[in-house]
Design an enzyme around this catalytic site. Structure first.
Site, PDB file in Angstrom:
ATOM      1  N   HIS A 120      41.948  85.432 -38.725  1.00 37.02           N
ATOM      2  CA  HIS A 120      41.604  86.210 -37.827  1.00 37.02           C
ATOM      3  C   HIS A 120      41.622  85.747 -36.334  1.00 37.02           C
ATOM      4  CE1 HIS A 120      38.615  89.589 -39.743  1.00 37.02           C
ATOM      5  NE2 HIS A 120      39.820  90.066 -39.756  1.00 37.02           N
ATOM      6  N   HIS A 359      37.702  96.829 -29.645  1.00 39.69           N
ATOM      7  CA  HIS A 359      38.268  95.892 -30.591  1.00 39.69           C
ATOM      8  C   HIS A 359      37.731  94.408 -30.489  1.00 39.69           C
ATOM      9  CE1 HIS A 359      41.496  93.391 -32.787  1.00 39.69           C
ATOM     10  NE2 HIS A 359      41.038  94.423 -33.814  1.00 39.69           N
TER      11      HIS A 359
END
Ligand SMILES: O=C(O)c1cnc2c(C(=O)O)cccc2c1O
Length: 468
Positions: A120, A359
């Protein structure tokens, strides 16, 4: 007549952001003044104004290579670029295909030893003739992540090269790191990749003076951590660093009582499987870490979780499509209905980003009146055990699946005991991304779930959502 808005260049924006260096991404479709100062685009981050780029590295999860190259100024598009990713099998094949027209792009695949782990981490190393800049952020390197969403960016100074007084850097490293151990912790994180290509960047980081960094690195890497590594990553690292904030010595005895009830806010774009009730992990492990509650205090701080409702997504600038980046699955959500009582809406009226779907991922602790911040973290880590880690072996081992990285702002590194917030009149008010206090879900609100249809109400583009 409308005031002629001065076009701020990225150098001005960074100056104006001091001492925090914390930005949101620019959003198309909101008034210019909400993009003018504390927002940056990728082109602005990569601008020639910052200096002569030698080479760069881009750590991320999703890449659109042609688009990424276009975000670099034309004179920098042939510079060496290292792409650090977690792609495997067909995703790796398509990434290689996308990179093939660019001979200067090298691929570094992060070792993914644990199932369901992901790479990530979203980070840039920008090496200039003047020094190295580190950017830690929350956006994938794809166009829609930089268009109409709310994303977070921390942009470092350009750290200067250490003047080579001694022939080896080991002696100077001690005094070329910050009080926040920024260099040490970044190198600890990079070392876990055991990658030859990252050796070059680790040596480069060693050779630069990072003593001016004023944030802590909070990262996660796949593994099972115990003994000396026990508090190096995940939620235990966060605990270890924020413990200052509630130390008696730091606050004074009486104040510590006051801080114990200060609420903790988590805000994220996806949620993992957290167990059959809050005692499995959320309260017992995650909240315990963040609140440092020693049993003597009765008051438990509230934990408020900001995650977009279906209505937040439906009315967003992107409409239901924004939900494509909010991958909370039905299979997970249906097993944890107990979580809904913690959920708050995405609201950012003061930044004009209520409709710029989030986000970004942030975690913070605030005073009961929401006027002071005790600490603030911007990170790639969503609310999941994979990202933060889960304790095993009778709480002697932390098990983490994914690579994550974020930066933590502590008042003590900014010579104050708390950050003022939401009081625009105070010039050094911390630029938080959303409105506080957070807004509870309405009775009819449901958390956005990515893999079910929404057809009864059309979105801001007059569309419905039918996941295939
Ligand atoms: O930013 C990220 O790291 C990230 C990770 N995963 C996803 C997924 C998924 O994992 O299914 C779906 C849609 C968006 C993302 C995303 O944006």
């Amino acid at each position: 007549s409308t005031i002629q808005l001065k076009r701020y260049d990225p150098i001005d924006k960074i100056k104006h952001s001091l001492p925090y260096r914390f930005f949101l991404t620019t959003v198309k479709g909101i008034p210019d003044e909400n993009n003018a100062l504390n927002a940056l685009s990728l082109k602005e981050i990569l601008s020639t104004q910052h200096g002569q780029l030698i080479q760069s590295a881009q750590f991320n999860y999703m890449f659109h290579i042609d688009w990424l190259i276009e975000q670099y100024p034309s004179e920098f598009r042939q510079k060496p670029l290292l792409i650090v990713h977690g792609c495997k099998r067909d995703e790796l094949a398509s990434l290689k295909a996308e990179c093939s027209p660019y001979p200067k792009i090298e691929l570094c695949s992060a070792d993914m030893p644990i199932p369901f782990g992901t790479h990530h981490t979203k980070m840039m190393f920008l090496l200039y003739t003047e020094g190295i800049r580190i950017v830690i952020h929350t956006s994938n390197l794809i166009p829609q992540d930089w268009n109409q969403k709310t994303q977070g960016i921390w942009i470092s100074p350009i750290f200067p090269k250490i003047s080579k007084t001694t022939d080896d850097y080991s002696t100077t490293t001690a005094n070329s790191d910050s009080h926040t151990n920024f260099k040490r912790d970044l190198l600890t994180y990079l070392d876990r990749y055991s990658s030859k290509q990252l050796q070059f960047w680790m040596q480069t980081i060693l050779e630069h003076d990072m003593s001016s960094a004023n944030v802590h690195v909070i990262s996660s890497v796949p593994g099972r951590f115990t003994g000396g590594d026990f508090q190096k990553f995940g939620h235990l690292k966060l605990r270890q660093v924020t413990i200052y904030c509630t130390l008696k010595t730091y606050l004074g005895i009486d104040k510590q009582e006051q801080y114990q009830s200060w609420p903790i806010v988590g805000q994220f774009s996806s949620i993992g499987s957290l167990g059959k009730d809050a005692d499995q992990w959320l309260e017992k492990e995650f909240l315990t870490t963040l609140k440092q509650l020693n049993s003597s205090y009765l008051e438990k701080p509230e934990l408020k979780l900001i995650y977009p409702s279906v209505e937040n997504v439906r009315t967003s600038l992107e409409g239901y499509k924004a939900g494509g980046s909010l991958p909370y699955s039905m299979n997970t959500a249906m097993r944890q209905p107990w979580l809904n009582k913690y959920l708050y809406q995405w609201h950012s009226d003061y930044r004009n980003r209520t409709h710029a779907s989030p986000h970004i991922k942030t975690y913070l602790r605030t005073s009961n009146d929401y006027k002071q911040l005790l600490w603030f973290l911007v990170t790639s880590a969503n609310l999941s055990k994979a990202a933060w880690g889960s304790l095993e072996k009778d709480n002697t081992q932390l098990f983490i699946r994914s690579y994550e990285i974020g930066v933590l702002f502590l008042p003590k590194n900014f010579s104050c005991s708390s950050f003022p917030i939401l009081d625009d009149k105070i010039s050094d008010s911390f630029p938080i991304p959303y409105d506080l206090p957070p807004t509870k879900y309405e009775a009819k609100d449901k958390p956005w779930i990515v893999d079910i249809p929404y057809t009864s109400q059309r979105d801001s583009h007059d569309c419905t959502w039918n996941p295939h």
